[in-house]
Design a protein around this motif. Structure first.
Motif, PDB file in Angstrom:
ATOM      1  N   GLU A 198       0.876  -1.173   0.000  1.00 17.81           N
ATOM      2  CA  GLU A 198       0.000   0.000   0.000  1.00 17.81           C
ATOM      3  C   GLU A 198       0.913   1.224   0.000  1.00 17.81           C
ATOM      4  O   GLU A 198       1.747   1.384   0.893  1.00 17.81           O
ATOM      5  CB  GLU A 198      -0.879   0.015   1.244  1.00 17.81           C
ATOM      6  N   LEU A 199       0.775   2.081  -1.005  1.00 17.51           N
ATOM      7  CA  LEU A 199       1.711   3.190  -1.158  1.00 17.51           C
ATOM      8  C   LEU A 199       0.976   4.443  -1.598  1.00 17.51           C
ATOM      9  O   LEU A 199       0.135   4.392  -2.508  1.00 17.51           O
ATOM     10  CB  LEU A 199       2.781   2.821  -2.201  1.00 17.51           C
ATOM     11  N   ARG A 200       1.290   5.552  -0.964  1.00 18.00           N
ATOM     12  CA  ARG A 200       0.754   6.845  -1.412  1.00 18.00           C
ATOM     13  C   ARG A 200       1.934   7.780  -1.658  1.00 18.00           C
ATOM     14  O   ARG A 200       2.961   7.720  -0.967  1.00 18.00           O
ATOM     15  CB  ARG A 200      -0.197   7.453  -0.386  1.00 18.00           C
ATOM     16  N   LEU A 201       1.781   8.636  -2.639  1.00 17.93           N
ATOM     17  CA  LEU A 201       2.837   9.567  -3.024  1.00 17.93           C
ATOM     18  C   LEU A 201       2.422  11.001  -2.728  1.00 17.93           C
ATOM     19  O   LEU A 201       1.246  11.347  -2.828  1.00 17.93           O
ATOM     20  CB  LEU A 201       3.159   9.433  -4.512  1.00 17.93           C
ATOM     21  N   THR A 202       3.388  11.814  -2.378  1.00 16.11           N
ATOM     22  CA  THR A 202       3.142  13.237  -2.177  1.00 16.11           C
ATOM     23  C   THR A 202       4.364  14.012  -2.632  1.00 16.11           C
ATOM     24  O   THR A 202       5.499  13.531  -2.538  1.00 16.11           O
ATOM     25  CB  THR A 202       2.847  13.551  -0.692  1.00 16.11           C
ATOM     26  N   GLY A 203       4.148  15.205  -3.137  1.00 15.63           N
ATOM     27  CA  GLY A 203       5.271  16.060  -3.494  1.00 15.63           C
ATOM     28  C   GLY A 203       5.952  16.613  -2.264  1.00 15.63           C
ATOM     29  O   GLY A 203       5.325  16.803  -1.214  1.00 15.63           O
ATOM     30  N   ILE A 204       7.242  16.864  -2.366  1.00 14.00           N
ATOM     31  CA  ILE A 204       7.985  17.509  -1.282  1.00 14.00           C
ATOM     32  C   ILE A 204       8.924  18.559  -1.891  1.00 14.00           C
ATOM     33  O   ILE A 204       9.326  18.453  -3.052  1.00 14.00           O
ATOM     34  CB  ILE A 204       8.790  16.509  -0.419  1.00 14.00           C
ATOM     35  N   ARG A 205       9.246  19.548  -1.071  1.00 19.95           N
ATOM     36  CA  ARG A 205      10.139  20.623  -1.522  1.00 19.95           C
ATOM     37  C   ARG A 205      10.865  21.196  -0.308  1.00 19.95           C
ATOM     38  O   ARG A 205      10.382  21.098   0.824  1.00 19.95           O
ATOM     39  CB  ARG A 205       9.346  21.750  -2.193  1.00 19.95           C
ATOM     40  N   PRO A 206      12.028  21.808  -0.522  1.00 18.85           N
ATOM     41  CA  PRO A 206      12.709  22.454   0.598  1.00 18.85           C
ATOM     42  C   PRO A 206      11.960  23.705   1.060  1.00 18.85           C
ATOM     43  O   PRO A 206      11.359  24.416   0.260  1.00 18.85           O
ATOM     44  CB  PRO A 206      14.079  22.839   0.023  1.00 18.85           C
ATOM     45  N   MET A 224      12.035  19.739   4.756  1.00 18.08           N
ATOM     46  CA  MET A 224      11.285  19.456   3.543  1.00 18.08           C
ATOM     47  C   MET A 224       9.803  19.603   3.842  1.00 18.08           C
ATOM     48  O   MET A 224       9.304  19.088   4.854  1.00 18.08           O
ATOM     49  CB  MET A 224      11.588  18.052   3.040  1.00 18.08           C
ATOM     50  N   ARG A 225       9.100  20.297   2.962  1.00 23.67           N
ATOM     51  CA  ARG A 225       7.678  20.558   3.146  1.00 23.67           C
ATOM     52  C   ARG A 225       6.858  19.734   2.152  1.00 23.67           C
ATOM     53  O   ARG A 225       7.237  19.600   0.989  1.00 23.67           O
ATOM     54  CB  ARG A 225       7.386  22.042   2.910  1.00 23.67           C
ATOM     55  N   PRO A 226       5.710  19.204   2.579  1.00 21.35           N
ATOM     56  CA  PRO A 226       4.834  18.507   1.629  1.00 21.35           C
ATOM     57  C   PRO A 226       4.159  19.491   0.696  1.00 21.35           C
ATOM     58  O   PRO A 226       3.932  20.651   1.048  1.00 21.35           O
ATOM     59  CB  PRO A 226       3.818  17.814   2.542  1.00 21.35           C
ATOM     60  N   MET A 227       3.829  19.030  -0.502  1.00 25.47           N
ATOM     61  CA  MET A 227       3.089  19.846  -1.459  1.00 25.47           C
ATOM     62  C   MET A 227       2.264  18.917  -2.339  1.00 25.47           C
ATOM     63  O   MET A 227       2.567  17.727  -2.483  1.00 25.47           O
ATOM     64  CB  MET A 227       4.043  20.693  -2.307  1.00 25.47           C
ATOM     65  N   ARG A 228       1.193  19.455  -2.908  1.00 25.72           N
ATOM     66  CA  ARG A 228       0.313  18.613  -3.730  1.00 25.72           C
ATOM     67  C   ARG A 228       0.996  18.155  -5.006  1.00 25.72           C
ATOM     68  O   ARG A 228       0.831  17.013  -5.428  1.00 25.72           O
ATOM     69  CB  ARG A 228      -0.963  19.383  -4.077  1.00 25.72           C
ATOM     70  N   TYR A 229       1.761  19.035  -5.618  1.00 30.19           N
ATOM     71  CA  TYR A 229       2.384  18.693  -6.900  1.00 30.19           C
ATOM     72  C   TYR A 229       3.562  17.758  -6.668  1.00 30.19           C
ATOM     73  O   TYR A 229       4.507  18.077  -5.952  1.00 30.19           O
ATOM     74  CB  TYR A 229       2.861  19.964  -7.603  1.00 30.19           C
ATOM     75  N   SER A 230       3.501  16.585  -7.259  1.00 31.46           N
ATOM     76  CA  SER A 230       4.552  15.579  -7.076  1.00 31.46           C
ATOM     77  C   SER A 230       5.384  15.382  -8.337  1.00 31.46           C
ATOM     78  O   SER A 230       6.082  14.381  -8.468  1.00 31.46           O
ATOM     79  CB  SER A 230       3.927  14.234  -6.667  1.00 31.46           C
ATOM     80  N   GLY A 231       5.321  16.360  -9.253  1.00 30.91           N
ATOM     81  CA  GLY A 231       5.965  16.200 -10.546  1.00 30.91           C
ATOM     82  C   GLY A 231       7.439  16.528 -10.587  1.00 30.91           C
ATOM     83  O   GLY A 231       8.045  16.490 -11.656  1.00 30.91           O
ATOM     84  N   VAL A 232       8.032  16.847  -9.441  1.00 32.86           N
ATOM     85  CA  VAL A 232       9.490  17.021  -9.389  1.00 32.86           C
ATOM     86  C   VAL A 232      10.039  16.044  -8.359  1.00 32.86           C
ATOM     87  O   VAL A 232      10.398  14.920  -8.687  1.00 32.86           O
ATOM     88  CB  VAL A 232       9.877  18.482  -9.068  1.00 32.86           C
ATOM     89  N   LEU A 233      10.097  16.447  -7.118  1.00 32.23           N
ATOM     90  CA  LEU A 233      10.568  15.563  -6.050  1.00 32.23           C
ATOM     91  C   LEU A 233       9.351  15.030  -5.295  1.00 32.23           C
ATOM     92  O   LEU A 233       8.458  15.794  -4.931  1.00 32.23           O
ATOM     93  CB  LEU A 233      11.476  16.362  -5.102  1.00 32.23           C
ATOM     94  N   PHE A 234       9.322  13.728  -5.086  1.00 28.82           N
ATOM     95  CA  PHE A 234       8.182  13.151  -4.375  1.00 28.82           C
ATOM     96  C   PHE A 234       8.654  12.155  -3.335  1.00 28.82           C
ATOM     97  O   PHE A 234       9.751  11.603  -3.406  1.00 28.82           O
ATOM     98  CB  PHE A 234       7.191  12.493  -5.345  1.00 28.82           C
ATOM     99  N   ALA A 235       7.795  11.941  -2.345  1.00 31.34           N
ATOM    100  CA  ALA A 235       8.027  10.926  -1.319  1.00 31.34           C
ATOM    101  C   ALA A 235       6.898   9.914  -1.377  1.00 31.34           C
ATOM    102  O   ALA A 235       5.789  10.215  -1.823  1.00 31.34           O
ATOM    103  CB  ALA A 235       8.090  11.571   0.067  1.00 31.34           C
ATOM    104  N   GLY A 236       7.192   8.711  -0.904  1.00 27.79           N
ATOM    105  CA  GLY A 236       6.187   7.658  -0.837  1.00 27.79           C
ATOM    106  C   GLY A 236       6.170   7.037   0.548  1.00 27.79           C
ATOM    107  O   GLY A 236       7.228   6.759   1.122  1.00 27.79           O
ATOM    108  N   TYR A 237       4.978   6.856   1.089  1.00 31.78           N
ATOM    109  CA  TYR A 237       4.807   6.285   2.423  1.00 31.78           C
ATOM    110  C   TYR A 237       3.825   5.128   2.314  1.00 31.78           C
ATOM    111  O   TYR A 237       2.763   5.260   1.714  1.00 31.78           O
ATOM    112  CB  TYR A 237       4.270   7.353   3.382  1.00 31.78           C
TER     113      TYR A 237
END
Length: 241
Positions: A198-206, A224-237
């Motif tokens: 089970e994996l969800r992705l979210t964008g992150i940025r400095p 690192m701050r979460p952000m809706r846009y995941s089209g550059v750097l993203f994290a998965g939990y």
């Protein structure tokens, strides 16, 4: 007749693992070539539960110089780091990591051995991220935690993460990434589902404020701050079903 200048080192191809050997002295320098890896390590730690029992095992894929070590020790895990680079593993071992030399595509550890698996900044360095996810699933016990981060396969990421970031302080060393290997997020989620993750992705940025403070020498780590846009750097939990 003037003596010719000695030739400099031959530039390595993008995504060549030998670059890490050349930068080995910078792993633990907060303002060095791996500065952002310090920031990402702190971010991953925010999404890890404390060790659920004595001897709980955390497997850190592509651990490099072991930058997760202080966070993992604080949370109470036994920390096993896997990497193909001998120089980085020596540094990881010096910081308390049980070092295992091996590929993230075929990890030399037993099935179901891990309570947590980390796959930080590695999926964008391999030709088949799905194989790495399959190894994560194999290593995790049922209910075990997975934390990852990577770079998305988008034109925006190509511009931001390579053409711009490689020229900025704190950004990745020039040539460390090959945009052809950046990660298709939809394919990643489908691959995770196939192997029982089970994996969800979210964008992150400095944090911009932290970046300014870091540049002025007032902070060692940029949050690192979460952000809706995941089209550059993203994290998965996620976790193993």
């Amino acid at each position: 007749m003037p003596r010719p200048e000695p030739a400099g080192p031959t530039p390595l191809p993008r995504n060549d693992p030998r670059q890490y050997e050349q930068l080995d002295d910078q792993w633990w320098t907060p303002t060095g070539g791996f500065a952002m890896l310090h920031w990402l390590a702190a971010s991953r730690a925010e999404h890890l539960p404390p060790a659920p029992h004595p001897g709980a095992l955390l497997v850190d894929l592509a651990c490099g110089g072991g930058l997760m070590a202080p966070h993992v020790q604080r949370l109470g895990y036994t920390h096993v780091g896997v990497d193909i680079g001998a120089a980085g593993l020596r540094q990881a071992q010096a910081h308390g990591v049980a070092a295992v030399r091996g590929s993230v595509l075929a990890v030399p550890l037993a099935d179901g051995c891990a309570d947590v698996v980390l796959a930080g900044e590695v999926l964008e360095h391999v030709p088949d991220p799905a194989t790495v996810l399959a190894e994560c699933a194999r290593l995790l016990r049922p209910g075990g935690t997975l934390v990852l981060d990577s770079i998305a396969r988008t034109r925006t990421a190509d511009v931001v993460a390579v053409r711009i970031a490689e020229k900025l302080p704190g950004g990745p060393p020039p040539g460390i990434h090959d945009p052809a290997l950046f990660v298709d997020r939809a394919a990643l989620l489908a691959a995770a589902d196939r192997v029982g993750l089970e994996l969800r992705l979210t964008g992150i940025r400095p944090s911009v404020r932290d970046l300014v403070a870091w540049r002025r020498g007032r902070r060692d780590v940029v949050r690192m701050r979460p952000m809706r846009y995941s089209g550059v750097l993203f994290a998965g939990y996620g976790h193993r079903r």
